[in-house]
Design a protein around this motif. Structure first.
Motif, PDB file in Angstrom:
ATOM      1  N   ARG A   1     -45.814  52.070 -25.874  1.00 28.92           N
ATOM      2  CA  ARG A   1     -44.151  51.589 -25.116  1.00 28.92           C
ATOM      3  C   ARG A   1     -44.186  50.661 -25.870  1.00 28.92           C
ATOM      4  O   ARG A   1     -44.996  49.766 -26.328  1.00 28.92           O
ATOM      5  N   PHE A   2     -42.706  50.940 -25.689  1.00 31.93           N
ATOM      6  CA  PHE A   2     -41.912  49.231 -26.659  1.00 31.93           C
ATOM      7  C   PHE A   2     -41.015  48.646 -25.211  1.00 31.93           C
ATOM      8  O   PHE A   2     -40.525  49.263 -24.752  1.00 31.93           O
ATOM      9  N   HIS A   3     -41.131  46.988 -25.419  1.00 30.33           N
ATOM     10  CA  HIS A   3     -40.833  46.547 -24.317  1.00 30.33           C
ATOM     11  C   HIS A   3     -40.224  45.454 -24.994  1.00 30.33           C
ATOM     12  O   HIS A   3     -40.865  44.766 -25.190  1.00 30.33           O
ATOM     13  N   GLU A   4     -39.250  44.711 -24.288  1.00 33.32           N
ATOM     14  CA  GLU A   4     -38.254  43.951 -25.119  1.00 33.32           C
ATOM     15  C   GLU A   4     -37.831  43.112 -23.563  1.00 33.32           C
ATOM     16  O   GLU A   4     -37.396  43.334 -22.972  1.00 33.32           O
ATOM     17  N   ALA A   5     -38.717  41.663 -23.609  1.00 31.72           N
ATOM     18  CA  ALA A   5     -38.796  41.055 -22.332  1.00 31.72           C
ATOM     19  C   ALA A   5     -38.355  39.748 -23.092  1.00 31.72           C
ATOM     20  O   ALA A   5     -38.178  38.857 -21.704  1.00 31.72           O
TER      21      ALA A   5
ATOM     22  N   GLY B   1     -34.748  39.552 -23.785  1.00 32.72           N
ATOM     23  CA  GLY B   1     -33.113  39.261 -23.468  1.00 32.72           C
ATOM     24  C   GLY B   1     -32.761  39.108 -24.495  1.00 32.72           C
ATOM     25  O   GLY B   1     -30.771  39.186 -24.809  1.00 32.72           O
ATOM     26  N   GLY B   2     -33.572  39.550 -25.742  1.00 31.59           N
ATOM     27  CA  GLY B   2     -32.653  39.646 -27.338  1.00 31.59           C
ATOM     28  C   GLY B   2     -33.223  40.805 -27.184  1.00 31.59           C
ATOM     29  O   GLY B   2     -33.535  41.946 -26.912  1.00 31.59           O
ATOM     30  N   ARG B   3     -32.365  41.282 -29.268  1.00 32.05           N
ATOM     31  CA  ARG B   3     -32.569  42.768 -29.538  1.00 32.05           C
ATOM     32  C   ARG B   3     -34.077  42.373 -30.415  1.00 32.05           C
ATOM     33  O   ARG B   3     -34.445  41.418 -30.948  1.00 32.05           O
TER      34      ARG B   3
ATOM     35  N   LEU C   1     -35.107  47.530 -30.535  1.00 34.87           N
ATOM     36  CA  LEU C   1     -34.525  47.539 -28.996  1.00 34.87           C
ATOM     37  C   LEU C   1     -33.709  47.116 -28.727  1.00 34.87           C
ATOM     38  O   LEU C   1     -33.308  45.999 -29.267  1.00 34.87           O
ATOM     39  N   ARG C   2     -32.680  47.078 -27.434  1.00 31.42           N
ATOM     40  CA  ARG C   2     -31.503  46.245 -26.820  1.00 31.42           C
ATOM     41  C   ARG C   2     -32.200  45.662 -26.209  1.00 31.42           C
ATOM     42  O   ARG C   2     -33.346  45.606 -24.839  1.00 31.42           O
ATOM     43  N   PRO C   3     -31.894  44.441 -25.979  1.00 28.36           N
ATOM     44  CA  PRO C   3     -32.336  43.074 -24.257  1.00 28.36           C
ATOM     45  C   PRO C   3     -33.020  44.459 -23.503  1.00 28.36           C
ATOM     46  O   PRO C   3     -31.988  44.738 -22.469  1.00 28.36           O
ATOM     47  N   PHE C   4     -34.163  43.703 -22.271  1.00 31.06           N
ATOM     48  CA  PHE C   4     -34.472  44.547 -21.577  1.00 31.06           C
ATOM     49  C   PHE C   4     -35.181  45.769 -21.477  1.00 31.06           C
ATOM     50  O   PHE C   4     -34.986  46.192 -21.258  1.00 31.06           O
ATOM     51  N   GLU C   5     -35.134  46.356 -22.933  1.00 35.87           N
ATOM     52  CA  GLU C   5     -34.830  47.828 -22.965  1.00 35.87           C
ATOM     53  C   GLU C   5     -36.109  48.074 -22.669  1.00 35.87           C
ATOM     54  O   GLU C   5     -37.378  47.773 -23.763  1.00 35.87           O
ATOM     55  N   LEU C   6     -36.899  49.066 -22.918  1.00 32.66           N
ATOM     56  CA  LEU C   6     -38.084  49.920 -21.999  1.00 32.66           C
ATOM     57  C   LEU C   6     -38.304  51.303 -23.426  1.00 32.66           C
ATOM     58  O   LEU C   6     -37.492  51.883 -22.735  1.00 32.66           O
ATOM     59  N   MET C   7     -38.693  51.660 -24.248  1.00 28.10           N
ATOM     60  CA  MET C   7     -38.964  52.799 -25.153  1.00 28.10           C
ATOM     61  C   MET C   7     -40.549  52.867 -25.236  1.00 28.10           C
ATOM     62  O   MET C   7     -41.353  52.579 -25.087  1.00 28.10           O
ATOM     63  N   THR C   8     -40.042  54.465 -24.566  1.00 25.92           N
ATOM     64  CA  THR C   8     -41.441  55.299 -24.989  1.00 25.92           C
ATOM     65  C   THR C   8     -41.061  56.574 -25.966  1.00 25.92           C
ATOM     66  O   THR C   8     -40.778  57.420 -26.066  1.00 25.92           O
ATOM     67  N   LEU C   9     -42.503  56.266 -27.166  1.00 20.23           N
ATOM     68  CA  LEU C   9     -42.624  57.297 -27.356  1.00 20.23           C
ATOM     69  C   LEU C   9     -43.862  58.829 -27.911  1.00 20.23           C
ATOM     70  O   LEU C   9     -44.988  57.702 -27.465  1.00 20.23           O
TER      71      LEU C   9
END
Length: 63
Positions: free
Chosen positions: A1-5, A7-9, A50-58
């Motif tokens: 999982r990826f997480h942008e914490a 507030g940026g890209r 990733l966009r701001p605050f986005e979670l992504m699961t691969l």
């Protein structure tokens, strides 16, 4: 999982320690997304955007 914490890209890169034959973006319950993001793959390296605050699961599939 990826997480942008912050507030940026972000453009994180994952290097898989094993061979994989496929890659699927999933929701948080790990169900495949119909129109998910398209990570860039180059050998064992996977780069996502990733966009701001986005979670992504691969989900990676082994051969």
């Amino acid at each position: 999982r990826f997480h942008e914490a912050h507030g940026g890209r972000a453009r994180p890169t994952l290097t898989a320690g094993f061979a994989f034959s496929g890659l699927t973006a999933t929701d948080l319950l790990e169900r495949p997304l119909a129109q998910g993001p398209r990570p860039a793959c180059e050998g064992a390296r996977i780069t996502v955007r990733l966009r701001p605050f986005e979670l992504m699961t691969l989900r990676l599939r082994r051969p």
